[in-house]
Design a protein around this motif. Structure first.
Motif, PDB file in Angstrom:
ATOM      1  N   LEU A   1       0.953  -1.314  -0.045  1.00 32.48           N
ATOM      2  CA  LEU A   1      -0.055  -0.259  -0.166  1.00 32.48           C
ATOM      3  C   LEU A   1       0.579   1.305   0.068  1.00 32.48           C
ATOM      4  N   TRP A   2       2.003   1.442   1.041  1.00 35.66           N
ATOM      5  CA  TRP A   2       2.781   2.365   1.023  1.00 35.66           C
ATOM      6  C   TRP A   2       3.449   2.741  -0.264  1.00 35.66           C
ATOM      7  N   ALA A   3       4.085   1.593  -0.867  1.00 34.65           N
ATOM      8  CA  ALA A   3       4.691   1.622  -1.988  1.00 34.65           C
ATOM      9  C   ALA A   3       4.032   2.223  -3.107  1.00 34.65           C
ATOM     10  N   CYS A   4       2.705   1.870  -3.198  1.00 34.50           N
ATOM     11  CA  CYS A   4       1.592   2.273  -4.265  1.00 34.50           C
ATOM     12  C   CYS A   4       1.514   3.803  -4.130  1.00 34.50           C
TER      13      CYS A   4
ATOM     14  N   PRO B   1      15.795  -3.385   0.030  1.00 34.59           N
ATOM     15  CA  PRO B   1      16.241  -2.142  -0.144  1.00 34.59           C
ATOM     16  C   PRO B   1      14.810  -1.136  -0.446  1.00 34.59           C
ATOM     17  N   LEU B   2      13.947  -1.674  -1.029  1.00 36.92           N
ATOM     18  CA  LEU B   2      12.895  -0.836  -1.744  1.00 36.92           C
ATOM     19  C   LEU B   2      12.123  -0.146  -0.485  1.00 36.92           C
ATOM     20  N   CYS B   3      12.056  -1.090   0.496  1.00 39.41           N
ATOM     21  CA  CYS B   3      11.415  -0.856   1.934  1.00 39.41           C
ATOM     22  C   CYS B   3      12.053   0.446   2.364  1.00 39.41           C
ATOM     23  N   GLY B   4      13.123   0.543   2.622  1.00 37.24           N
ATOM     24  CA  GLY B   4      13.675   1.814   3.136  1.00 37.24           C
ATOM     25  C   GLY B   4      13.506   3.199   2.350  1.00 37.24           C
TER      26      GLY B   4
END
Length: 276
Positions: free
Chosen positions: A181-184, A250-253
């Motif tokens: 969700l937060w990535a979107c 790494p995407l999460c950071g």
């Protein structure tokens, strides 16, 4: 497991209060508690009987659903001197609707198992509007017999209910849901800002993107307008659990910092931890 006839709601906020109302409407006896007077009044208006404490609530209920915001509140609600365990009888079930880390959920389950009480993971998804409409999504986990005994109560306020495994599995699903969700939301923000910088109206672009491969729930509902109160907490859980699993994400950071930047630009703060 005996049939569930009475349900307690610990926390009468944006989720707990409508949940209480749906349970009452479906014929369950509902007892609720909350430290805030206005929340207690709202719960009473929906037909819940108000208890002075979680301890008093537990004495009157077969099942307690905990819907509070922070780990410290979960601890107090369950293990405090006036918490659920102080009033729980054999056969009592604790269902955790709050979003916590999977590792913490497993710890809670182990601690409750010492008292021979089951913990059900039932983190709730789809947000406040779905709570009001009675169509929440439950990422469920925990002892299956207890879960199935509680399913009729869950069906009063949730339209989609999944049992994913032992305690902690539900929180894993909610954690992954929140990460995506937060990535979107982060990608939507950057894409729409790029479009505007190149002269395309953001609202018209959003409508057009709905019909293409970039379509996503966060864009369709303009999810960023919710205030995104739990974004930082959600991403902290993701990164901590990834560390424990020795998994590089790494995407999460990047998402954590991107969503923080969006909130700063929108003038949005973080929820205040009670007592802090």
């Amino acid at each position: 497991m005996k049939a569930i006839g009475s349900v307690g709601i610990v926390g009468l906020g944006k989720m707990g209060c409508p949940i209480a109302g749906h349970l009452v409407a479906k014929g369950f006896e509902v007892v609720a508690c909350d430290p805030r007077a206005e929340a207690r009044e709202a719960g009473a208006a929906r037909g819940a009987r108000i208890a002075a404490s979680a301890r008093e609530l537990a004495r009157a209920c077969d099942l307690a659903i905990v819907v509070v915001g922070f780990d410290s509140e979960v601890e107090e609600a369950i293990f405090g001197t006036e918490g659920l365990l102080a009033g729980a009888a054999p056969g009592f079930v604790v269902a955790l609707g709050s979003t916590v880390s999977p590792s913490y959920s497993r710890q809670l389950a182990a601690r409750l198992a010492e008292r021979k009480l089951p913990l059900l993971d039932i983190p709730l998804a789809r947000g406040e509007a779905a709570a009001v409409e009675g169509r929440l999504l439950i990422y469920g986990a925990g002892e299956e017999a207890a879960f199935e005994a509680c399913r009729p109560a869950f069906q009063a306020f949730a339209s989609d209910i999944f049992h994913l495994g032992p305690a902690g599995a539900g929180q894993v699903a909610k954690m992954v849901n929140n990460l995506i969700l937060w990535a979107c939301i982060s990608a939507n923000d950057e894409g729409l800002r790029l479009g505007e910088a190149l002269g395309v109206d953001a609202s018209r672009l959003r409508q057009a993107l709905h019909h293409g491969s970039a379509q996503n729930w966060a864009m369709d509902t303009a999810a960023e307008r919710s205030g995104m109160p739990w974004a930082e907490k959600d991403m902290r859980i993701v990164l901590e659990e990834a560390d424990l699993a020795r998994l590089s994400l790494p995407l999460c950071g990047t998402v954590k910092e991107a969503i923080k930047g969006l909130k700063i630009r929108m003038g949005l703060g973080m929820p205040k931890v009670p007592g802090a």
